[in-house]
Structure formats: C-alpha cells, structure tokens
Design an enzyme around this catalytic site. Sequence first.
Site, PDB file in Angstrom:
ATOM      1  NE  ARG A   1      -4.139   0.374   1.919  1.00 53.49           N
ATOM      2  CZ  ARG A   1      -5.279   0.892   2.286  1.00 53.49           C
ATOM      3  NH1 ARG A   1      -5.553   1.023   3.462  1.00 53.49           N
ATOM      4  NH2 ARG A   1      -6.317  -0.066   1.860  1.00 53.49           N
TER       5      ARG A   1
ATOM      6  CG  HIS B   1      -8.523   0.374  -2.958  1.00 55.64           C
ATOM      7  ND1 HIS B   1      -7.560  -0.735  -2.460  1.00 55.64           N
ATOM      8  CD2 HIS B   1      -9.874   0.675  -1.684  1.00 55.64           C
ATOM      9  CE1 HIS B   1      -7.429  -0.828  -1.101  1.00 55.64           C
ATOM     10  NE2 HIS B   1      -8.561  -0.736  -0.680  1.00 55.64           N
TER      11      HIS B   1
ATOM     12  CD  GLN C   1     -13.094  -1.495  -1.059  1.00 59.67           C
ATOM     13  OE1 GLN C   1     -12.263  -2.000  -0.278  1.00 59.67           O
ATOM     14  NE2 GLN C   1     -14.043  -1.550  -0.828  1.00 59.67           N
TER      15      GLN C   1
ATOM     16  CG  ASP D   1     -13.766   6.999  -0.920  1.00 52.00           C
ATOM     17  OD1 ASP D   1     -14.113   6.267   0.192  1.00 52.00           O
ATOM     18  OD2 ASP D   1     -13.013   6.353  -1.531  1.00 52.00           O
TER      19      ASP D   1
ATOM     20  CB  CYS E   1     -14.417   1.529  -0.267  1.00 52.32           C
ATOM     21  SG  CYS E   1     -14.017   3.113   0.228  1.00 52.32           S
TER      22      CYS E   1
ATOM     23  NE  ARG F   1     -10.536  -4.923   0.027  1.00 49.68           N
ATOM     24  CZ  ARG F   1      -9.491  -4.093   0.852  1.00 49.68           C
ATOM     25  NH1 ARG F   1      -9.665  -2.991   0.760  1.00 49.68           N
ATOM     26  NH2 ARG F   1      -8.931  -4.194   0.758  1.00 49.68           N
TER      27      ARG F   1
HETATM   28  N1   CP Z   1     -11.393   0.002   2.377  1.00 51.99           N
HETATM   29  C1   CP Z   1      -9.536  -0.134   2.303  1.00 51.99           C
HETATM   30  O1   CP Z   1      -9.512  -0.664   2.216  1.00 51.99           O
HETATM   31  O2   CP Z   1      -9.421  -0.060   4.096  1.00 51.99           O
HETATM   32  P1   CP Z   1      -8.566   0.006   4.851  1.00 51.99           P
HETATM   33  O3   CP Z   1      -7.995   1.478   4.565  1.00 51.99           O
HETATM   34  O4   CP Z   1      -9.063  -0.387   6.278  1.00 51.99           O
HETATM   35  O5   CP Z   1      -7.996  -0.772   5.050  1.00 51.99           O
HETATM   36  N1  NVA Z   2      -9.764   6.639  -1.117  1.00 53.19           N
HETATM   37  C1  NVA Z   2      -9.926   6.538   0.221  1.00 53.19           C
HETATM   38  C2  NVA Z   2      -9.588   4.989   0.089  1.00 53.19           C
HETATM   39  C3  NVA Z   2      -9.302   4.745   1.636  1.00 53.19           C
HETATM   40  C4  NVA Z   2      -9.479   3.129   1.373  1.00 53.19           C
HETATM   41  C5  NVA Z   2      -8.540   6.907   0.566  1.00 53.19           C
HETATM   42  O1  NVA Z   2      -7.656   6.386  -0.581  1.00 53.19           O
HETATM   43  O2  NVA Z   2      -7.791   7.190   1.194  1.00 53.19           O
END
Ligand code: CP
Ligand code: NVA
Length: 291
Positions: free
Chosen positions: A96, A123, A126, A211, A250, A278
């Site tokens: 990540r 993502h 997701q 989101d 998400c 997930r």
């Molecule tokens: N939806 C998602 O990726 O959640 P987290 O940021 O908690 O991993």
């Molecule tokens: N768009 C959000 C998604 C988190 C799962 C972010 O990038 O913070």
Amino acid sequence: MSRDLLTIRALDRASLSRILDLSTGDAHGRPLAGKGVALVFEKPSARTRNSMEMAVVQLGGHPVYIHKDEVGLGTRESAEDVARTLACYHSLIAARVMDHGHLDQLAAAVDVPVLNMLSDSDHPLQALADLLTVKQLRGTLDGARIAYIGDANNVARSLAQGCALLGIELRVASPDGYGFSPEELGGFGAAVTQTGDPAEAVKGAQFVYTDVWVSMGQDDEAEARNTALAPYRVDERLMAQADDAWFLHCLPAKRGHEVTDGVMDSARSAVWRQAENRMHTARGAMAWMLA
Ligand code: CP
Ligand code: NVA
C-alpha cells in the site's frame, strides 16, 4: 513471468471473472503452503491488513506485516532493492503506497508477483470485493447499474475499470474538478458515464456507492474538498431517488460527511458484506496471481 495485479485495467475480462470465481468455494487450494507473503504498508489500514493476513493463512501461507519505516521505500533503500530483498523470503509482495510509481518499480525489479493494496491512483482489491458484492446481491453481474457519488478517486477508478471490463453500467456524479478527466472517462468506454447531478446518477441505480471526500494523503486539501463535495452527501433523500438501491462504501466512512448514519445503518446498507468480501477476493486474487 510474474502475474502482477497493480490495476484492474491490466486484467482482461476472463481473468477478472476467474478471480471472482476463485473468491468463493475452495478451488483456490493452498498455493502458499510453507510460503511467505510480504505486506508493506505506507498508509494505515484496518480492512486490507486484516483481510490480507487472513487470506494468506487460508491459502496455507504466512503473512509478514511491514510498516513503512522498516523498509523506507525510496528513502532508506530504493524500491527496487526493497523488492529484491523481500523476494528472497516471500512468494508474493503486496504493498500500500503513497505513490503508484513505487508499485511499478517493485514489480519491475522481481519475478515474484506484486499486488497493489491501494495507491494514490488505484484500489484493485476493493473493486474485486465490490463486484463480488454486487454479484451476490443480484445473483448476476449482468444488467447491474451502479451510481458512484463524490470524488472520482482511487476507489472510483478501480470500480470504473472493473465495470468497463464487464460492461456494467456505472454513472459517476462529481463536482467540477473532482470527476474523471474527459480523456480518462473516454477510455472507460460507453459503460461509464459522468454527470454533475447526484439525482440524475442514482435514477434507476440498484447500487449507490460513495467514498470519503478526503483520501489518505490529501489532508492539505481538506477544507476545499469538504466544501466542494458537501452537496454530494449520500443521505436518505438521495437514496429514495434510486431503485430501492443497496448502499456501498469501501470504508472507513466519515459519517455525517459523505454518508449519513441513517444510510450507513439502514437495512439496505451492504458495507459489512463488502468488508467481509475483501477477505474472499484477496484470497481469489492471490490464488490467481500464484496459478
Ligand atoms: N477499504 C479499505 O481499504 O479499508 P482500509 O483502509 O481499512 O484497509
Ligand atoms: N479513497 C480512500 C480509500 C480508503 C480505503 C483513500 O485513499 O484514503
């Protein structure tokens, strides 16, 4: 030749369908028996870390959580050297990252597959869970109509790529400056359309997705984003204009901003099913990558 998963766009339709198939049932087997998976996190995570750790265990493997300070992608060591090191111990590297370019660098440096656990632009894990959720709730992906309300961010982009690949109708409603560029929108094809009007987007939709307005790493823009996106809150009134739609998010949600408590906690909210999925789709994705 490694089978990376950095974006949904890089998949073809058959591979995407195969991943969704591998996400349910036990056809995935135990391809990670006796093997390790590196999980590198440059940003916080609840769902991704836990679902990935459990999915690795379910595939027979051992997950190793790695905080950004321990590897220092591009600071303590180059992204390529981090990848070469982790590939000595692990059969798959998941990351990540703040900068999607780091994923490309990791993937280019090693033969073990590299999995995107969220970047500034995408993502994919997701989107896989979102598509499985839609499939489960409708019984089929055919004829699905989804409205995405708010910031056309990493989550929206991966969802749009998945919908484009599968021919699912996705209508995005965003304020000026927060939607997809005309070039990117055109690249999705006819399945994905965009408007400035949330009511228009949700009309006839069976799913309404939103989101956060301020994604991780965007805190400097919080004030401008919260102002521009305020008319795009998903509330009971907007949901009433859809087709008895399911609500999707998400997570994490900023309740009272992009979604009201009433919508999040309603009987038509599928957010906890998405969160559970997930784990199933992480298992399917890794099984596909290791096949
Ligand atoms: N939806 C998602 O990726 O959640 P987290 O940021 O908690 O991993
Ligand atoms: N768009 C959000 C998604 C988190 C799962 C972010 O990038 O913070």
